[in-house]
Every structure is written in C-alpha cells, then in structure tokens.
Design a protein around this motif. Sequence first.
Motif, mmCIF file in Angstrom:
data_model
loop_
_atom_site.group_PDB
_atom_site.id
_atom_site.type_symbol
_atom_site.label_atom_id
_atom_site.label_comp_id
_atom_site.label_asym_id
_atom_site.label_seq_id
_atom_site.Cartn_x
_atom_site.Cartn_y
_atom_site.Cartn_z
ATOM 1 N N ASP A 47 4.422 -8.308 9.598
ATOM 2 C CA ASP A 47 3.188 -7.517 9.645
ATOM 3 C C ASP A 47 2.168 -8.007 8.608
ATOM 4 N N ARG A 71 -1.852 -9.939 9.322
ATOM 5 C CA ARG A 71 -3.127 -9.411 8.833
ATOM 6 C C ARG A 71 -3.707 -10.232 7.664
ATOM 7 N N GLU A 100 -1.354 -0.705 11.789
ATOM 8 C CA GLU A 100 -2.815 -0.562 11.773
ATOM 9 C C GLU A 100 -3.244 0.793 11.207
ATOM 10 N N GLU A 101 -2.373 1.801 11.297
ATOM 11 C CA GLU A 101 -2.717 3.141 10.803
ATOM 12 C C GLU A 101 -2.083 3.440 9.447
ATOM 13 N N TYR A 113 -1.888 -1.197 6.907
ATOM 14 C CA TYR A 113 -3.066 -2.012 6.592
ATOM 15 C C TYR A 113 -4.155 -1.254 5.818
ATOM 16 N N ASP A 142 -5.422 -2.750 2.380
ATOM 17 C CA ASP A 142 -6.832 -3.156 2.303
ATOM 18 C C ASP A 142 -7.475 -2.579 1.046
#
Length: 556
Positions: free
Chosen positions: A28, A32, A125-126, A129, A133
């Motif tokens: 994962d 990204r 993604e939820e 990340y 980020d």
Amino acid sequence: MTAPAAAAKPAILSVDDDPGVSRAVVRDLRRRYGADYRILRAESGPDALDALREMKLRGQAVAVLIADYRMPGMDGIEFLEQAMDLHPYARRVLLTAYADTSAAIDAINVVDLDHYLLKPWDPPEEKLYPVLDGLLEAWRSSDHKPVTETKVIGNRWSPRSSQVREFLARNQLPYRWYLAEEPEGARLLDAAGADPERCPVVITSTGTALIQPTDSELAESVGLNVTPTGDFYDLIVVGGGPAGLGAAVYGASEGLRTVLVERTATGGQAGQSSRIENYLGFPDGVSGSQLADRARRQAAKFGAEVITTREVTGLEVNGSARTVNFADGGRLCGHTVIIATGVDYRRHPAPGVDDFTGRGVYYGSAMTEAAECADHDVYIVGGANSAGQAAVFLSRNARTVHLVVRADSLTKSMSHYLIEQIAQIPNIVVHTDTEVTAADGADHLQRIVLRNRVTGAEEKAEAERLFLFIGAAPQTEWLDGIVIRDEAGYVLAGPDLLVDGARPRGWELPRPPHHLETSVPGVFVAGDVHADSAKRVASAVGEGAMAVMLVHRYLA
C-alpha cells in the motif's frame, strides 16, 4: 537500492513481525508514495534499528516510522523509543489492534507518538493515506535536511579532533562537525557504536565509521591517493606547497613521469592562507586552499600522481637512481628529485604554550577554528604576511583581533597593502614591541601573559584562542649526510655550493651544479626550503618551474 537517485529519497520504514501484514503495508505504501520515498520493511525491532543506524551514518533521511505494537522481543513502543534517538525528526505511527488502543494512547506520552492506526486499515484511501499525507506534510516543513558529507564527532578542546578537521579542510574535503556532548553528536556516536571517550570519530559519506583514525586511514577512506602506482619515475617531487605543485605541473606537462609526495595536504603554508592578494593573475585575491586545489587538479590533468600522508625520512643515491625512503618503510626511486618541503612555523618557547597546542593554541591559520572565534577576543603572534592575512580573516567574526608583534612596526616584514588593510579594520589592535611570555588554563587555553619589550611591563589577557606565525624552520633532517645545508638547515644549491670556485666534496661531474641543483647531481631544490629564497608564492612557483627545466638538462 544503490542508485544515487534512489538513495537520495527519504525513507518510510515499516516494522512488523507478521510477514503477511508487512508485505501488505509495503504494498500500500509503494502504490501511493513509491515515486518520492524509499519504502523499506523489517520484521523485527532490532533489524529495523540496524537499518536506521546505517541510514544515520550515511546521512539518509527517514520521514516516517510505522511499527506494529505486538512484536516478540521488542514491541513497537520500545522500538520507536530507541528509533527516536537516531532519527528524532521522523514521524512515528503505531499499528494496533482494537484491544491495544489503551497502550497506543499511553505511547503518545512515552515516545511522542504522532498517530496510531487500527488494523486492518482497509480501504487505505480512507484510513491510511490521509494520515500519512498529513504526517509527511508536517515532516517536510520541519528542519530535517540530511547530512551526506563526511561527519566528524569530537570534543571541543581535543587536539586530535582539531587535527582531523584541519586535515579534511586543507585537502578540500567537505565535512560537518559535531560535538560529542551535543544531541546530534551523541546520536551519531550511538549509530556508530562508538564510545564518546574514543573521539574523534569520522563517519565517511558512505557510512563507514572510523574511530580515532590516523591521517593515512582518513586519507584512504575519503578517496585520497596514498600509494604510488609505480616504483620508478622520471621525477619525484617531495613537498606539495606552491614550489612542489609548480614542479609537478611543469614536469608532467612536459612529458616526465612525475609523482608528488606530500606529508599532509597540498598547499603548504600558503594553502593555509585565508587570502593571497598579491599573486599574479588574481586581482581580487584567492585563498590559499583554492590556489592549491586548482594547482593540484592541474597537475593531475597532465598526469602527475599526487600522493598524500606519506612522510619522507631519507634520501639515497643508488648509481643513477635517486631513492626516497618513507617513514612506513616504503621507498620510491626515480631519475631525479626536487626537494620542495617548504618550512614549518617555529615552536613558541613560552611556558605553557606546548601544553595547549590544539586546545586553544594553533600554529598557522587553523581556518577551521574561525567559527569558534565569534564574539571572542583572539590573539595572533607574528608580523609577516601570513599573520596579517589571518588577522584580516578572523576580524570578520571575532570581537577583537590582537596582533602581537615583537618588532617596533609592521613595515619590516609585512606587505604594504596588508598594513593598509589592517589600519582600516577597527577591531584589529596591533601591539608592537610585545611578546607572549606565558600561557595558562585548565583543560584549554584561558589566558596569556603579554610583555612589553621596551618597558618590561607585563599584563595578563583573557584568551581562548592564540594563533602563532613566528618565523620559519626547514624540516630537512632527513637529508643529513647526503645533501649540504646551511647552519639553519636550508638547502644550498648552484653557485652557493662553490667555495673559491671549488665544487662541493664528492661532486664527480665535469660541470658545476646547475642553479637549483644541490650537492647531489640530479637532486634539485625549489621554494622556501632553498637557502636565501624570497619566501613568496610567486617565486616558489617560479623556482618549481625552473627546477624542471634544469631536470631536463640533467637528463639530457
């Protein structure tokens, strides 16, 4: 990853003892962040710490650490606690199961945890990340620039630490200096597995840790040549100051197989000068180190070998060959030799000075100490150009620079342009008719005694830095019994060897010695070590070039 581009990327490190979970995290993360970060994984805390130590030594940045809480032997909190000591700017994330959330909350206080993530985190993604980020944005905005050049960790008042820094600086090798007792220095020592009592420790740009290295070990580790490629040369140049470099450039450019042997660093005394302003072709001046570096590269361009950290201890005549012997037992032979060893500064006789050499007392400019002089009173002893150049240079940072001169004025030994410069700098104070008679302190220099040579009056002055430029002494003992020298040890050559027209004892050639030829045919001298030389950079370079012309005559 060995490519330079990959090595330059900061790292995200994941630690989990479950191979399946570890692979999933890395998968994962790479999807990204793989374009901008190195994604690394380890399956135990100790393995991850080893990787972090290596990255610390190499100066590679670590952006985020992700550790599983439940790992055998060393859990995630213990790992992050130790990892903080190595990479304090890295953001820290703990992976926990729902049942361990209380432990994760406790870790916020123990390891200054930035976030904890519950497993599983699908979809990333939820749940993954957005967290990373934010952490990466915070990391990028902090002061975490990696240091990739050579690192030196040592003690402020350690003579050997000072010598190592000066060696690197004079050889034009970039480095970063860390005090062993400060946090980052301690982190580097920990990463190197080194004892603070065994400083200095040098960590090369490749991450190799050298504990109390010799000059030879240091030179070899940072890529300097320490071993000649051949056993026999047309020309052996002993000494890498302006005269030696000039000889190497002209010798190699004219087709002679040339090797230059230098004990410490190319440039000699001139190489330590902060600025030379009266050398032809440099109207704005040039630092001694810049001039030496250009000359060294110029010599190498023409094919001359430059060998450092090899001390010459003897000269032999073996038929038509001339042999120089090294302190380590090695030797080198050639058709001809040019002696260009220059001079060293004389030792100061005042009580206490020798006790603090390298601990506040420095011979020569010690440009590496300039930053430490900020807002301090600095004392310089000497009245020639080298002392004047150092005074001008140090005046930029020091509160006051005191120039201590035995003579009644500077005009007897210093160039006019320097005297005028010094007169225009308000924080340089010139003490004429003055000498240092004692030095005192605890673990480093703290005070000196100044004596007026006219009145005899003495005064104590607080001083942490004393720079000495007190005349020249040739180091020519290695020529005993072979080459004729004068009473002071300077090498005699050419007409100076003739006594009432008679050639020197043992001279068997039908001609007299050439202008720069010593009492041994095929052995020449150039620069400051030559008796009655001009003691200027330009004349030294000129003699180096002239000596090569005479080498050609000898070989013909």
